[in-house]
Design a protein around this motif. Sequence first.
Motif, PDB file in Angstrom:
ATOM      1  N   ARG A  18      32.633  24.697  32.562  1.00 34.09           N
ATOM      2  CA  ARG A  18      31.290  25.263  32.387  1.00 34.09           C
ATOM      3  C   ARG A  18      31.106  26.484  33.299  1.00 34.09           C
ATOM      4  NH1 ARG A  18      26.066  25.177  34.316  1.00 34.09           N
ATOM      5  NH2 ARG A  18      24.499  25.313  32.661  1.00 34.09           N
ATOM      6  N   HIS A  19      30.696  27.606  32.676  1.00 35.07           N
ATOM      7  CA  HIS A  19      30.448  28.876  33.369  1.00 35.07           C
ATOM      8  C   HIS A  19      31.650  29.315  34.202  1.00 35.07           C
ATOM      9  CE1 HIS A  19      25.755  28.692  33.002  1.00 35.07           C
ATOM     10  NE2 HIS A  19      26.399  28.602  31.830  1.00 35.07           N
ATOM     11  N   LEU A  20      32.836  29.010  33.684  1.00 32.15           N
ATOM     12  CA  LEU A  20      34.065  29.480  34.323  1.00 32.15           C
ATOM     13  C   LEU A  20      34.067  31.005  34.412  1.00 32.15           C
ATOM     14  CD1 LEU A  20      36.841  28.425  35.378  1.00 32.15           C
ATOM     15  CD2 LEU A  20      37.721  28.801  33.060  1.00 32.15           C
ATOM     16  N   VAL A  21      33.522  31.635  33.377  1.00 29.95           N
ATOM     17  CA  VAL A  21      33.359  33.089  33.390  1.00 29.95           C
ATOM     18  C   VAL A  21      31.928  33.398  33.794  1.00 29.95           C
ATOM     19  CG1 VAL A  21      33.374  35.191  31.991  1.00 29.95           C
ATOM     20  CG2 VAL A  21      35.139  33.450  31.658  1.00 29.95           C
ATOM     21  N   ASP A  22      31.781  33.865  35.030  1.00 29.36           N
ATOM     22  CA  ASP A  22      30.461  34.165  35.589  1.00 29.36           C
ATOM     23  C   ASP A  22      30.363  35.651  35.911  1.00 29.36           C
ATOM     24  OD1 ASP A  22      32.072  34.429  37.815  1.00 29.36           O
ATOM     25  OD2 ASP A  22      31.289  32.656  38.843  1.00 29.36           O
ATOM     26  N   ALA A  23      29.340  36.023  36.635  1.00 29.09           N
ATOM     27  CA  ALA A  23      29.113  37.444  36.938  1.00 29.09           C
ATOM     28  C   ALA A  23      30.290  38.056  37.695  1.00 29.09           C
ATOM     29  CB  ALA A  23      27.827  37.596  37.745  1.00 29.09           C
ATOM     30  N   SER A  24      30.903  37.310  38.597  1.00 28.86           N
ATOM     31  CA  SER A  24      32.005  37.866  39.383  1.00 28.86           C
ATOM     32  C   SER A  24      33.243  38.119  38.527  1.00 28.86           C
ATOM     33  CB  SER A  24      32.350  36.934  40.551  1.00 28.86           C
ATOM     34  OG  SER A  24      32.900  35.717  40.087  1.00 28.86           O
ATOM     35  N   VAL A  25      33.491  37.231  37.550  1.00 27.27           N
ATOM     36  CA  VAL A  25      34.636  37.430  36.643  1.00 27.27           C
ATOM     37  C   VAL A  25      34.392  38.642  35.753  1.00 27.27           C
ATOM     38  CG1 VAL A  25      35.925  36.436  34.713  1.00 27.27           C
ATOM     39  CG2 VAL A  25      35.325  35.016  36.685  1.00 27.27           C
ATOM     40  N   LEU A  26      33.171  38.794  35.267  1.00 22.46           N
ATOM     41  CA  LEU A  26      32.836  39.949  34.431  1.00 22.46           C
ATOM     42  C   LEU A  26      32.942  41.243  35.237  1.00 22.46           C
ATOM     43  CD1 LEU A  26      29.800  38.363  32.565  1.00 22.46           C
ATOM     44  CD2 LEU A  26      32.081  38.779  31.639  1.00 22.46           C
ATOM     45  N   GLN A  27      32.544  41.190  36.486  1.00 21.39           N
ATOM     46  CA  GLN A  27      32.693  42.354  37.362  1.00 21.39           C
ATOM     47  C   GLN A  27      34.171  42.711  37.523  1.00 21.39           C
ATOM     48  OE1 GLN A  27      29.868  43.843  38.926  1.00 21.39           O
ATOM     49  NE2 GLN A  27      31.220  45.512  39.537  1.00 21.39           N
TER      50      GLN A  27
END
Length: 316
Positions: free
Chosen positions: A208-217
Amino acid sequence: MGHVVLVLVETVNDCLYLLEDQGYELILAPSAASRAEAIATHGARIDVVLTRGPLGLRDDEMAALPLLGIICVIGAGYEEVDLQAASNRGIKVTNGAGANASCVADHTLALLLSTVRGIPQADASVRRNEWIKVRQPSLSGKRLGIVGLGAVGQAIAKRAALGFDMSVSYHTRQPRPDSPYTYRANVHDLASAVDFLVLATPGGAGTRHLVDASVLQALGPDGYLINIGRGSVVDTQALITALAAGTIAGAGLDVFEGEPLVPDGLKTLGNVVMTPHVAGQSPEAAKDTVQLVVDNLQAFFSGRPLLTPLQLPAPR
């Protein structure tokens, strides 16, 4: 006595004849109301449940099915099936890993091409009698990252490497020594090393939410995200913010948190391409999926090893 299958899925009805041809009695219950009614009315006779990941099967439902011996999940994901309850009750669980891998991989590349090349936007522009030529990135020779290297992930990697000459990296919980692709220890490192990040991992609490804002950054302003796994793997609000701010270049989405509801924030963005969880849908995939269920059931009722068993937690 014949075997009775409670069918909770609604996407493979035209192939259910494969089960009927083998003598299985089917009880179709694709809605929440019909599901509850079927369990209340026929629970004492049902010994098989056919479901899919988001529909699952709960502990209280298993308790109402005293003859239940096996749960067959179509598709790879099984996030809403209570595996602990199944283990406690001695119920086997199988999934459909690999049955629709080719179809999902095809759709993944279609989403990637559509998103990166701006195909839907170009089509809409021409229909408005415009003739606007926008330079969009190519796919050939780029770097692809895949989260999850099961049957679907491997099929995607093969298409990307052989069809588009991409270098492929991946992240899984454990590296695969038999894989020719580059392993990355975590999703953040993977995102920072690729141009396109594809999510092909199951849902559930662990992702769950493995891809968060930091990963997108880390993926960056020239990077694209493609999700054909589960909507829960991505922090939706973080994704909307990243797309609107240009933190990433675009996204192609076949799955959503809370589907079939899709946030208006996604619908208003011009750099996202969306499809309604159809990556695994094709006539060929549906037939192969149901045939795998038939094969697993035939193995189960004849005492042979299951083809695609899930490893269940220890009973308690």
